[in-house]
Design an enzyme around this catalytic site. Sequence first.
Site, mmCIF file in Angstrom:
data_model
loop_
_atom_site.group_PDB
_atom_site.id
_atom_site.type_symbol
_atom_site.label_atom_id
_atom_site.label_comp_id
_atom_site.label_asym_id
_atom_site.label_seq_id
_atom_site.Cartn_x
_atom_site.Cartn_y
_atom_site.Cartn_z
ATOM 1 N N TYR A 1 0.837 -1.205 0.000
ATOM 2 C CA TYR A 1 0.000 0.000 0.000
ATOM 3 C C TYR A 1 0.873 1.257 0.000
ATOM 4 O O TYR A 1 0.605 2.219 -0.736
ATOM 5 C CB TYR A 1 -0.905 -0.042 1.224
ATOM 6 C CG TYR A 1 -1.922 1.060 1.323
ATOM 7 C CD1 TYR A 1 -3.057 1.077 0.508
ATOM 8 C CD2 TYR A 1 -1.774 2.075 2.263
ATOM 9 C CE1 TYR A 1 -4.008 2.074 0.626
ATOM 10 C CE2 TYR A 1 -2.724 3.077 2.386
ATOM 11 C CZ TYR A 1 -3.834 3.077 1.572
ATOM 12 O OH TYR A 1 -4.775 4.072 1.697
ATOM 13 N N LYS B 1 0.899 4.068 -2.887
ATOM 14 C CA LYS B 1 0.505 5.444 -2.581
ATOM 15 C C LYS B 1 1.627 6.436 -2.861
ATOM 16 O O LYS B 1 1.374 7.570 -3.283
ATOM 17 C CB LYS B 1 0.041 5.539 -1.131
ATOM 18 C CG LYS B 1 -1.317 4.888 -0.887
ATOM 19 C CD LYS B 1 -2.399 5.482 -1.779
ATOM 20 C CE LYS B 1 -3.789 5.058 -1.380
ATOM 21 N NZ LYS B 1 -4.823 5.642 -2.282
#
Length: 299
Positions: A168, A172
Amino acid sequence: MGALEGRVAIITGGGNGIGAAVSRYFAKEGAKLVINDLGANPDGTGGDAGPAERVAQEIRDAGGEALSDGGDIADVATGERLVAAAVDTYGKLDVVVNVAGILRDKMIFNLEEKDWDAVIRVHLKGHYSTLRPATAYWREQRNPDGNYRIINFTSASGLHGNPGQPNYAAAKMGISGLTWSLARGLGRYGVTANAIAPVAATRLTATVGADPADGNPAMSPDNIAPIVAYIASERSSWMTSRILAAGGNHVGLYNLPEEVAAVDNDQPWTFDGLAEAVEHDFRPIADGVPTNGPWTPGD
């Protein structure tokens, strides 16, 4: 008249959490919407077109205009379909808001390839899916004053690093780099690109302990929507290539990456010379201690 009156926006992940809050707020401010949401579980499995349609119907019932789409945003055909729907139905496209995302949290040594690939796919390819056709459309308009807007969603997980979210965090931070690249490349076509790093309780954060049902108003996804709407408005034309934090009643502006120290030499570095230089000039900064002045050869 609302701040987004007549603006046409695509919102991905618009059937739940932050995306749904943004959809409702945009509609309240007069935007016409194409709302996409696969309706999957927080880990990306499954699918249900119901959430996107429920939000769209809620907006229509209130007198607004909204279409829904339950496609997989990481499928490039979905992004192309969303852009076509906006242009064919409303006659134009002004804003793309990329909210859709999933979580599959594990420490890196326990992270399986499929969980890495799934998170990277939804976040990064999901952004590509909408942005390639949207930017192609804006380029064709040849309008440097078009007030077109890209609003991506990054995260403090990437900007600061969360230990149990390597996939993640990578996705991001990749979105941050994507945003900076878009801002530099698309200004001539009337496009700005910015990103939001939100803090809110949603179905995704519930998987790591932030329960959206706990009733804490500071954690409401509704708090994220106003800054997204501001960036989507024509009033924000001065802002591009920026990352903003949003959560509760707080909105923050991140600095751009910058070089904060440097060491130079008048000849190629030796190992010991370079080690001495970086420990003198870089280590105090890394440790949060003021330096004792610039390093010079022979210090």
